[in-house]
Design a protein around this motif. Structure first.
Motif, short mmCIF file in Angstrom:
data_model
loop_
_atom_site.label_atom_id
_atom_site.label_comp_id
_atom_site.label_asym_id
_atom_site.label_seq_id
_atom_site.Cartn_x
_atom_site.Cartn_y
_atom_site.Cartn_z
N TRP A 1 4.25 13.93 0.98
CA TRP A 1 5.11 12.77 0.73
C TRP A 1 4.28 11.48 0.76
O TRP A 1 3.15 11.46 1.22
N TYR A 2 4.89 10.45 0.22
CA TYR A 2 4.32 9.10 0.27
C TYR A 2 5.09 8.26 1.27
O TYR A 2 6.29 8.43 1.44
N THR A 3 4.38 7.34 1.90
CA THR A 3 5.04 6.26 2.63
C THR A 3 4.59 4.96 1.99
O THR A 3 3.51 4.88 1.41
N GLU B 1 0.84 -1.20 0.00
CA GLU B 1 0.00 0.00 0.00
C GLU B 1 0.87 1.25 0.00
O GLU B 1 1.85 1.33 0.74
N GLU B 2 0.48 2.20 -0.85
CA GLU B 2 1.10 3.53 -0.84
C GLU B 2 0.15 4.46 -0.09
O GLU B 2 -1.06 4.42 -0.33
N LYS B 3 0.69 5.27 0.78
CA LYS B 3 -0.16 6.22 1.50
C LYS B 3 0.41 7.62 1.30
O LYS B 3 1.58 7.88 1.56
N TRP B 4 -0.45 8.51 0.83
CA TRP B 4 -0.05 9.90 0.56
C TRP B 4 -0.35 10.73 1.79
O TRP B 4 -1.42 10.64 2.38
N HIS B 5 0.63 11.54 2.17
CA HIS B 5 0.49 12.41 3.33
C HIS B 5 0.59 13.85 2.85
O HIS B 5 1.57 14.24 2.21
N LYS B 6 -0.42 14.63 3.16
CA LYS B 6 -0.44 16.04 2.76
C LYS B 6 0.18 16.88 3.86
O LYS B 6 -0.21 16.80 5.03
N GLY B 7 1.16 17.67 3.48
CA GLY B 7 1.80 18.56 4.44
C GLY B 7 0.87 19.69 4.83
O GLY B 7 -0.05 20.06 4.11
#
Length: 81
Positions: A46-48, A33-39
């Motif tokens: 960024w993605y984790t 799974e890719e998880k997108w994090h909005k600053g």
């Protein structure tokens, strides 16, 4: 005989013997799974990336057998509008 194979939220129709092979291949597979994090406030986003075992209670994959007559009727109906 045909089978409906569901993986996540998409369903596919294949020959029953191929469906069994597909299910055998993905049995015990780990989830990616890719998880997108909005600053916040114009900071960088960024993605984790994550790999973990699939939840044994998960209903993200299934196999359902259908007879040839049902398949022919569904095929005649075609893609929904």
């Amino acid at each position: 005989m045909k089978a409906i194979v569901r993986v996540d939220y998409r369903e596919y129709i294949v020959d029953a013997d191929k469906a069994i092979k597909i299910m055998d291949l993905i049995e015990g597979a780990e989830v990616y799974e890719e998880k997108w994090h909005k600053g916040d406030d114009n900071t960088e986003s960024w993605y984790t990336y994550h790999v973990y075992p699939e939840d044994t209670d998960s209903r993200t994959k299934s196999l359902k057998l259908i007879n040839n007559e049902a398949y022919k009727i569904m095929k005649m109906a075609g893609k929904p509008e």
